[in-house]
Design an enzyme around this catalytic site. Structure first.
Site, mmCIF file in Angstrom:
data_model
loop_
_atom_site.group_PDB
_atom_site.id
_atom_site.type_symbol
_atom_site.label_atom_id
_atom_site.label_comp_id
_atom_site.label_asym_id
_atom_site.label_seq_id
_atom_site.Cartn_x
_atom_site.Cartn_y
_atom_site.Cartn_z
ATOM 1 N N CYS A 69 -4.768 2.570 -3.647
ATOM 2 C CA CYS A 69 -3.518 3.052 -3.024
ATOM 3 C C CYS A 69 -2.381 2.057 -3.234
ATOM 4 O O CYS A 69 -1.509 1.908 -2.366
ATOM 5 C CB CYS A 69 -3.695 3.341 -1.532
ATOM 6 S SG CYS A 69 -4.775 4.710 -1.228
ATOM 7 N N GLN B 185 -4.849 -5.349 6.738
ATOM 8 C CA GLN B 185 -5.869 -6.244 6.157
ATOM 9 C C GLN B 185 -5.828 -7.638 6.782
ATOM 10 O O GLN B 185 -6.544 -8.534 6.327
ATOM 11 C CB GLN B 185 -5.669 -6.358 4.639
ATOM 12 C CG GLN B 185 -5.804 -5.060 3.886
ATOM 13 C CD GLN B 185 -7.215 -4.477 3.935
ATOM 14 O OE1 GLN B 185 -8.182 -5.177 4.248
ATOM 15 N NE2 GLN B 185 -7.332 -3.203 3.652
ATOM 16 N N HIS C 197 0.865 -1.180 0.000
ATOM 17 C CA HIS C 197 0.000 0.000 0.000
ATOM 18 C C HIS C 197 0.907 1.237 0.000
ATOM 19 O O HIS C 197 2.023 1.181 0.513
ATOM 20 C CB HIS C 197 -0.830 -0.047 1.286
ATOM 21 C CG HIS C 197 -1.907 0.969 1.391
ATOM 22 N ND1 HIS C 197 -1.666 2.262 1.769
ATOM 23 C CD2 HIS C 197 -3.250 0.873 1.185
ATOM 24 C CE1 HIS C 197 -2.821 2.919 1.790
ATOM 25 N NE2 HIS C 197 -3.794 2.103 1.443
ATOM 26 N N ASP D 146 2.789 -4.782 8.005
ATOM 27 C CA ASP D 146 1.584 -3.978 7.825
ATOM 28 C C ASP D 146 0.396 -4.931 7.920
ATOM 29 O O ASP D 146 0.098 -5.670 6.980
ATOM 30 C CB ASP D 146 1.656 -3.282 6.453
ATOM 31 C CG ASP D 146 0.329 -2.619 6.070
ATOM 32 O OD1 ASP D 146 -0.670 -2.789 6.791
ATOM 33 O OD2 ASP D 146 0.300 -1.946 5.021
ATOM 34 N N LYS E 139 -10.673 -0.630 10.322
ATOM 35 C CA LYS E 139 -10.819 -1.830 9.479
ATOM 36 C C LYS E 139 -11.181 -3.047 10.333
ATOM 37 O O LYS E 139 -11.367 -4.139 9.820
ATOM 38 C CB LYS E 139 -9.528 -2.097 8.705
ATOM 39 C CG LYS E 139 -9.235 -0.999 7.677
ATOM 40 C CD LYS E 139 -8.059 -1.343 6.814
ATOM 41 C CE LYS E 139 -7.441 -0.150 6.147
ATOM 42 N NZ LYS E 139 -8.199 0.362 5.011
HETATM 43 N N1 PMP Z 1 -1.928 -0.849 4.467
HETATM 44 C C1 PMP Z 1 -2.910 -1.571 3.925
HETATM 45 C C2 PMP Z 1 -2.612 -2.966 3.458
HETATM 46 C C3 PMP Z 1 -4.187 -1.040 3.799
HETATM 47 O O1 PMP Z 1 -5.156 -1.764 3.266
HETATM 48 C C4 PMP Z 1 -4.418 0.273 4.266
HETATM 49 C C5 PMP Z 1 -5.786 0.919 4.120
HETATM 50 N N2 PMP Z 1 -6.387 0.705 2.881
HETATM 51 C C6 PMP Z 1 -3.368 0.983 4.834
HETATM 52 C C7 PMP Z 1 -2.125 0.396 4.913
HETATM 53 C C8 PMP Z 1 -3.559 2.361 5.372
HETATM 54 O O2 PMP Z 1 -4.435 2.328 6.457
HETATM 55 P P1 PMP Z 1 -4.950 3.668 7.135
HETATM 56 O O3 PMP Z 1 -5.495 4.511 6.013
HETATM 57 O O4 PMP Z 1 -6.004 3.205 8.069
HETATM 58 O O5 PMP Z 1 -3.803 4.304 7.808
#
Ligand code: PMP
Length: 420
Positions: free
Chosen positions: A378, A217, A137, A214, A240
């Site tokens: 993203c 998910q 991401h 990270d 999430k």
């Molecule tokens: N890493 C992953 C794998 C994600 O799916 C996301 C959110 N789509 C993020 C990082 C960023 O998370 P946040 O916007 O809650 O900081």
């Protein structure tokens, strides 16, 4: 994912899952959109919040709203107990050794930025290398790029194959004496790939390299045990995992957190301040400058209680069945191509439809009440890797149903009809 003995057991359990009872806990799901029942399949972006979490926020603001760690008065003590109680809850939830290893952040992005900034300032020199993967991401790319630029370090990328899995031999080849950290996603938000984390971490450790995971998910779908994984850092977001927005968790091994300099300065992260110097506070407060997001920490704690009550084994059994069904139904559609077909996957299914732009798909599905995500999610480098501008992504939570997947398929046929 679909043909293992484990999944067969999972299916047996999944048939007892009372999804209708669970759906009653999520009032937002009971509405109509454009005159059709809402079918919410954008859980990888943000999951929905059960009533108990909203009740906890209301209770905080109506009954004991006050600052933590400061007041000796009654309300401040109740707030502090609830805030610190949640830290302990999360320690047990992740199986961390100590509650000093749990830092509250704004979310996954904030947690990664914290480590990138602090690691960079404290431990990175010119010529050092950070390893990430091609499926990250942007939150796990840009903070490292910024830090590398600042420190004269280099970002190295583990490539992925056509199924959307990391190429392990290439990863092995990237690790060398200049590697200072590996930062890798547990479960990809755009491909659904679940990475072989234990192998990734063990290999990095065999070369003395720490690993950040990270977990944005992962936590919604699977039990995470940071000691079993042996990761050095782990981050996730509350929104999430059925909790409020604007809050998240950074787990870090105590020895690392002790070694790293603070990220931000301010109140709460100090023991003593003079104009000449400041003595920083102990862990975890060293990394929590300023008044924290007290209400939402407490809300996150209640969300975690909720997940644990439903139970991860029931959740993954049920969700595995949902994903398998979604993949099976989607593969019946002519001209549909999956982006990401990893053997081990969770949470999300991404695809493209011949001759239809994902944004058109998203707009038409919305008119049918079906909320999916369309775009690059993203993860622009993933789109570049698969040579597509964007994908349509359906992502699932334990409150979704097979009937909702049928509605998605029906709506997709409508899209195809309109574009044929
Ligand atoms: N890493 C992953 C794998 C994600 O799916 C996301 C959110 N789509 C993020 C990082 C960023 O998370 P946040 O916007 O809650 O900081």
């Amino acid at each position: 994912m679909t043909n293992t003995t484990k999944d067969f057991t999972a299916d047996t359990r999944a048939s007892h899952f009372d999804v209708e009872k669970i759906r009653k806990d999520f009032p937002i799901l009971q509405q109509e959109v454009h005159g059709k029942p809402l079918i919410y399949l954008d859980n990888a972006a943000t999951s929905q919040t059960p009533t108990v979490v909203v009740d906890a926020l209301r209770k905080y603001y109506f009954e004991y709203n006050s600052n933590v760690h400061r007041g000796v008065h009654r309300l401040s003590q109740i707030a502090t107990d609830a805030y610190e109680g949640t830290r302990k809850k999360i320690q047990h939830f992740l199986n961390a050794k100590s509650n000093e290893e749990i830092i509250f952040t704004k979310g996954t992005t904030d947690g990664i930025n914290l480590i990138a900034a602090s690691f960079g300032r404290g431990l990175i020199k010119q010529g050092d290398e950070i390893v990430i993967s091609a499926m990250e991401h942007h939150s796990n790319i840009v903070p490292w790029q910024m830090m590398c630029e600042e420190r004269g370090a280099k970002l190295r990328i583990i490539p992925i194959n056509d199924n959307g899995e990391i190429i392990f031999e290439a990863y092995e080849g990237l690790l060398n004496e200049r590697t200072k950290l590996v930062s890798i996603v547990h479960t990809s938000n755009s491909l659904g790939t679940v990475n072989p984390l234990r192998e990734i971490i063990d290999l990095a450790h065999s070369k003395g390299v720490p690993v950040l995971v990270d977990g944005a998910q992962a936590v919604p779908h699977t039990h995470v045990d940071v000691q079993a994984l042996d990761c050095d850092f782990f981050v996730f977001s509350s929104h999430k995992v059925f909790g409020p927005t604007g809050i998240g968790v950074l787990y870090g091994k105590k020895e690392w957190l002790q070694k790293l300099p603070p990220y931000q300065g301010g109140g709460d992260m100090i023991l003593n301040v003079t104009f000449e110097s400041t003595k920083f506070n102990d862990l975890p407060y060293k990394f929590e400058a300023g008044t924290p997001n007290i209400a939402d920490v407490i809300g996150l704690g209640v969300a975690i209680d909720y997940i644990q009550k439903v139970g991860y084994s029931a959740i993954s059994a049920y969700e595995n069945e949902l994903i398998r069904y979604a993949v099976q139904r989607l593969s019946e559609i002519e001209g549909l191509r999956f982006i990401g077909q990893a053997k081990k996957r969770a949470g999300a299914v991404s695809f493209v439809l011949e001759n239809v732009h994902p944004h058109d798909i998203g707009t038409i599905l919305d008119r049918e009440g079906v909320a999916v995500r369309t775009g690059h999610h993203c993860t622009q480098p993933v789109m570049q890797r698969f040579k597509v501008p964007a994908t349509t992504r359906a992502s699932f939570a334990f409150y979704n149903t097979k009937e909702e997947i049928d509605a998605l398929i029906k709506a997709l046929y409508k899209v195809i009809e309109m574009f044929s």
